[in-house]
Design a protein around this motif. Structure first.
Motif, PDB file in Angstrom:
ATOM      1  N   LEU A  36     -51.725 -48.530   2.099  1.00  0.00           N
ATOM      2  CA  LEU A  36     -52.416 -47.833   3.179  1.00  0.00           C
ATOM      3  C   LEU A  36     -53.825 -48.405   3.295  1.00  0.00           C
ATOM      4  O   LEU A  36     -54.426 -48.770   2.290  1.00  0.00           O
ATOM      5  N   THR A  37     -54.314 -48.449   4.475  1.00  0.00           N
ATOM      6  CA  THR A  37     -55.694 -48.849   4.684  1.00  0.00           C
ATOM      7  C   THR A  37     -56.445 -47.627   5.186  1.00  0.00           C
ATOM      8  O   THR A  37     -56.014 -46.980   6.146  1.00  0.00           O
ATOM      9  N   ALA A  38     -57.539 -47.319   4.514  1.00  0.00           N
ATOM     10  CA  ALA A  38     -58.333 -46.154   4.897  1.00  0.00           C
ATOM     11  C   ALA A  38     -59.770 -46.590   5.115  1.00  0.00           C
ATOM     12  O   ALA A  38     -60.301 -47.437   4.386  1.00  0.00           O
ATOM     13  N   LYS A  39     -60.390 -46.022   6.098  1.00  0.00           N
ATOM     14  CA  LYS A  39     -61.785 -46.313   6.386  1.00  0.00           C
ATOM     15  C   LYS A  39     -62.653 -45.468   5.450  1.00  0.00           C
ATOM     16  O   LYS A  39     -62.484 -44.240   5.381  1.00  0.00           O
ATOM     17  N   PRO A  40     -63.572 -46.087   4.717  1.00  0.00           N
ATOM     18  CA  PRO A  40     -64.418 -45.303   3.808  1.00  0.00           C
ATOM     19  C   PRO A  40     -65.352 -44.390   4.594  1.00  0.00           C
ATOM     20  O   PRO A  40     -65.806 -44.739   5.684  1.00  0.00           O
ATOM     21  N   ASP A  41     -65.615 -43.226   4.021  1.00  0.00           N
ATOM     22  CA  ASP A  41     -66.536 -42.301   4.674  1.00  0.00           C
ATOM     23  C   ASP A  41     -67.615 -41.773   3.722  1.00  0.00           C
ATOM     24  O   ASP A  41     -68.495 -41.029   4.132  1.00  0.00           O
ATOM     25  N   ILE A  42     -67.538 -42.167   2.443  1.00  0.00           N
ATOM     26  CA  ILE A  42     -68.588 -41.810   1.485  1.00  0.00           C
ATOM     27  C   ILE A  42     -68.965 -43.041   0.670  1.00  0.00           C
ATOM     28  O   ILE A  42     -68.193 -43.998   0.569  1.00  0.00           O
ATOM     29  N   ALA A  43     -70.149 -43.003   0.086  1.00  0.00           N
ATOM     30  CA  ALA A  43     -70.619 -44.103  -0.753  1.00  0.00           C
ATOM     31  C   ALA A  43     -71.156 -43.534  -2.059  1.00  0.00           C
ATOM     32  O   ALA A  43     -71.868 -42.525  -2.059  1.00  0.00           O
TER      33      ALA A  43
END
Length: 184
Positions: A36-43
């Motif tokens: 799966l490819t997920a867009k990061p939303d936290i760092a």
């Protein structure tokens, strides 16, 4: 003597099959894969503050002051206490060597590592600029993550199991066989 060697060889080879987790009846082994490819939303950002002073207490106070200035400014990024770890500090003597190889004390180094989770990844650049402006010495690493990591892991595991089942059915059909019970 040959008979004893053959017996020992047969006995040892039977032990290798005893620890085998595969069933004794006919079987196939399949590995399912999924991605799966997920867009990061936290760092997750790891930072470091370091100070060299003639006295250990002065180095510690300098590091404490800079860390406190940093912590005071985190509210502008909506970062609460549970998303910050800045608990440990170390101090140690700092030595150099003169031209005649004599060890000389230069002072004391205090060092503190900070870990911050930034929940608004769009503000990452502004956050790094802020950290450097309050004299944080080093941005050690930035790890981009998804806040949905656990549910994504469950989803990719489910997809991998589905893939393994499809591979197993396809392979069984190719051999004009039917699949039995899954053992592992």
């Amino acid at each position: 003597m040959k008979l004893l060697s053959i017996f020992a060889l047969l006995a040892i080879s039977s032990f290798t099959f005893a620890n085998n987790s595969l069933p004794e009846n006919r079987h196939i082994s399949i590995v399912g894969t999924a991605q799966l490819t997920a867009k990061p939303d936290i760092a997750v950002i790891k930072l470091e503050v370091e100070s060299l002073k003639t006295k250990s207490i002065d180095a510690k106070k300098d590091v404490d002051e800079r860390v406190n200035n940093f912590l005071d400014g985190l509210a502008q990024f909506n970062i609460d206490e549970e998303n910050v770890s800045a608990s440990s500090i170390t101090t140690q003597p700092n030595y150099s060597y003169s031209s005649n190889d004599k060890q000389e004390l230069d002072g004391y180094t205090a060092n503190r590592n900070i870990k911050v989770t930034l929940n608004d990844i769009k503000r990452l650049n502004a956050f790094m600029d802020f950290a450097l402006s309050v004299k944080i010495d080093e941005i050690r690493s930035i790890e981009l993550k998804s806040s949905k990591a656990d549910s994504l892991k469950d989803e990719v595991n489910s997809l991998a199991v589905k893939n393994a089942k499809e591979k197993g059915k396809s392979l069984a059909n190719a051999f004009d066989a039917t699949l039995g019970k899954i053992y592992s």
